[in-house]
Design an enzyme around this catalytic site. Structure first.
Site, short mmCIF file in Angstrom:
data_model
loop_
_atom_site.label_atom_id
_atom_site.label_comp_id
_atom_site.label_asym_id
_atom_site.label_seq_id
_atom_site.Cartn_x
_atom_site.Cartn_y
_atom_site.Cartn_z
N HIS A 15 -35.31 8.20 -40.46
CA HIS A 15 -35.20 9.65 -40.35
C HIS A 15 -35.81 10.31 -41.58
O HIS A 15 -36.60 11.27 -41.49
CB HIS A 15 -33.72 10.07 -40.26
CG HIS A 15 -33.11 9.94 -38.90
ND1 HIS A 15 -32.96 8.74 -38.27
CD2 HIS A 15 -32.59 10.89 -38.06
CE1 HIS A 15 -32.38 8.94 -37.09
NE2 HIS A 15 -32.15 10.23 -36.94
N ASP B 185 -5.65 36.07 -6.12
CA ASP B 185 -5.95 34.94 -5.24
C ASP B 185 -7.08 35.25 -4.27
O ASP B 185 -7.76 34.34 -3.80
CB ASP B 185 -4.70 34.58 -4.42
CG ASP B 185 -3.70 33.76 -5.21
OD1 ASP B 185 -4.07 33.22 -6.25
OD2 ASP B 185 -2.54 33.68 -4.77
N HIS C 161 2.90 27.63 -2.18
CA HIS C 161 1.64 26.87 -2.20
C HIS C 161 1.88 25.38 -1.95
O HIS C 161 1.13 24.73 -1.23
CB HIS C 161 0.97 27.01 -3.57
CG HIS C 161 0.05 28.17 -3.69
ND1 HIS C 161 -1.15 28.25 -3.03
CD2 HIS C 161 0.14 29.31 -4.41
CE1 HIS C 161 -1.76 29.39 -3.33
NE2 HIS C 161 -0.99 30.05 -4.16
N GLU D 267 -1.25 29.25 -15.83
CA GLU D 267 -2.45 29.60 -15.05
C GLU D 267 -2.49 31.11 -14.82
O GLU D 267 -3.50 31.76 -15.06
CB GLU D 267 -2.41 28.85 -13.73
CG GLU D 267 -3.58 29.14 -12.80
CD GLU D 267 -3.42 28.48 -11.45
OE1 GLU D 267 -4.41 28.45 -10.70
OE2 GLU D 267 -2.31 28.01 -11.12
N HIS D 268 -1.40 31.67 -14.34
CA HIS D 268 -1.29 33.11 -14.09
C HIS D 268 -0.14 33.67 -14.92
O HIS D 268 0.95 33.10 -14.95
CB HIS D 268 -0.97 33.40 -12.61
CG HIS D 268 -1.85 32.69 -11.63
ND1 HIS D 268 -1.43 31.61 -10.88
CD2 HIS D 268 -3.14 32.91 -11.29
CE1 HIS D 268 -2.42 31.19 -10.11
NE2 HIS D 268 -3.47 31.96 -10.34
N GLN E 110 3.99 32.34 -5.04
CA GLN E 110 3.49 31.20 -5.80
C GLN E 110 4.12 29.90 -5.31
O GLN E 110 3.45 28.89 -5.13
CB GLN E 110 3.80 31.39 -7.28
CG GLN E 110 3.16 30.35 -8.18
CD GLN E 110 1.65 30.44 -8.17
OE1 GLN E 110 1.09 31.51 -8.05
NE2 GLN E 110 0.98 29.31 -8.26
#
Length: 447
Positions: free
Chosen positions: A433, A374, A275, A340-341, A272
């Site tokens: 209306h 991934d 990245h 996220e994960h 991770q």
């Protein structure tokens, strides 16, 4: 490159404390680059707004200007010929072609299981329902800077194709050495059924998709991750087009107990952290022994990895180990962080799955590690970041369709609902209306 070990209270104040998305720390190098390009000290958001406005007003001429200034490349036509995709596929090594095809087939199989069903009911006083219709034209942004990401092509284009999107346009920046996208990105586009590929990156690519130019038709929705300038551009064009979300730095939380293998946990954290310098790799564990073993394994493994400069920053600035009282506290911290994960590397992971409230994806057990997600597990790896997993979902087929409400009431129900509507309209001060409803009703509500 030792990971720092935190207690829960310290972690809440630092490592697990989310910065609001509008609070940006802009590195000096970025500020200097903006000064050089624009001749004044603009913020990134202001710089993006300038680029968007120029592309909206001057079209292809502005695209060429900004592509030359930012990417060092421009051309008469940004679109690649269709045969370029297949030619790129054929240039790849056989094992890489097969890997892309296997990943694509798994991603498609996963998303074809997601129900996309219109419904019509006849028991509500006539006919009511919802019609599912695909978005007509979608744009996909695929980063291509420090590392080409063919997986993002597959993860974005295949759900769109499964949803029934008729036109898929892909934008991706050129490699500096060839002024073209990497072959592996083009090959993935061929496999995924992308219709158009444009050699464009940055905010100017988002502008082209949102507004259209003389040679690039506008799209209805833009998806895909990108850097700060791409994310700001997506934010600023929202409303002109739809977007999937605002991608921030990637992040992983691993919840592990003393049954976890330290070397494997360390490898997953490093996967991770490599990245991006802003990537977050966090271990939550009640085991002091595991915490120290993982700390040592991370330092040892990091020394043998090629992206050591990135790791040195992401591990020190954004990553760490939190020593919790028990697994319950680890789950509580994770739910508040909304990663996220989320990886559950514990003795009985399924026991804890139902306790997870906020995460982009849950990876159950040490054999279902995040790297598989991934590339080829099946779900899209375009997942909510920055805590947005509290309210957002991974990219999926529902991102590429719309719901259209269907109303066809029978006369009796229409009159009954009309009287109710007239009363509510007068309560809101909307007399026109109310009168529209009165015309079709035998009884008039005075409101």
């Amino acid at each position: 490159m030792n990971l720092r070990i935190y207690d829960p209270d310290a972690a809440r104040q630092t490592l697990l404390c989310r910065q609001p998305p509008d609070v940006q720390t802009v590195p000096p190098s970025v500020r200097e680059r903006i000064q050089v390009l624009f001749g004044e000290p603009l913020t990134p958001a202001q710089a993006v707004a300038r680029i968007l406005a120029e592309v909206r007003e001057r079209g292809d001429a502005a695209l060429r200007q900004w592509s030359q200034r930012l990417d060092g490349w421009s051309a008469e036509s940004f679109r690649l010929p269709p045969e370029a995709l297949q030619n790129a596929f054929e240039r790849l090594p056989v094992d890489l072609r097969q890997a892309l095809q296997v990943a694509a087939s798994r991603i498609e199989a996963f998303h074809r299981r997601q129900p996309l069903t219109s419904w019509i009911a006849q028991d509500l006083g006539g006919t009511l329902g919802q019609l599912v219709r695909p978005i007509r034209r979608v744009g996909i942004y695929v980063p291509g800077g420090s590392a080409p990401l063919p997986s993002t092509v597959l993860m974005s284009a295949i759900p769109a194709r499964v949803a029934g999107v008729r036109e898929i346009a892909l934008v991706t920046p050129p490699q500096r050495e060839s002024a073209l996208p990497a072959d592996v990105i083009l090959a993935a586009a061929a496999i995924a059924g992308v219709d158009e590929v444009y050699v464009l990156g940055g905010a100017q690519a988002i502008a082209a998709l949102a507004y259209g130019t003389e040679t690039i038709p506008r799209v209805d929705k833009i998806v895909g991750p990108g850097n700060l300038f791409v994310t700001l551009a997506k934010q600023q064009v929202y409303g002109v087009v739809g977007i999937d979300g605002l991608a921030g730095p990637t992040e992983t939380v691993i919840i592990a107990d003393d049954t976890a293998r330290p070397e494997w946990v360390a490898a997953d954290l490093l996967a991770q952290a490599e990245h991006d310098v802003l990537a977050a790799a966090i271990l939550l564990t009640p085991s002091p022994t595991l915490a120290h073993q993982v700390q040592q394994a991370v330092a040892r493994q990091a020394e043998t990895l090629p992206r050591r400069e990135i790791l040195a920053l992401s591990l020190v600035e954004r990553s760490g180990i939190v020593l919790t009282r028990d697994l319950e506290e680890a789950i509580t911290l994770s739910n508040a962080y909304a990663p996220e994960h989320l990886n559950l590397v514990v003795a009985d992971p399924w026991r804890w799955v139902e306790k997870i409230e906020s995460a982009g994806g849950i990876f159950v057990g040490e054999r279902s590690y995040e790297v598989l997600g991934d590339y080829a597990a099946g779900p899209s790896h375009v997942m909510p970041t920055g805590g947005s997993a509290r309210f957002a979902s991974p990219l999926n087929v529902w991102d590429f369709v719309r719901l259209i409400s269907l109303v066809a009431l029978d006369p009796q129900t229409a009159e009954e609902v009309g009287r109710v509507s007239a009363c509510l309209a007068r309560a809101e001060g909307l007399e026109a209306h109310a009168r529209a409803a009165d015309l079709r009703s035998s009884e008039v509500c005075a409101g």
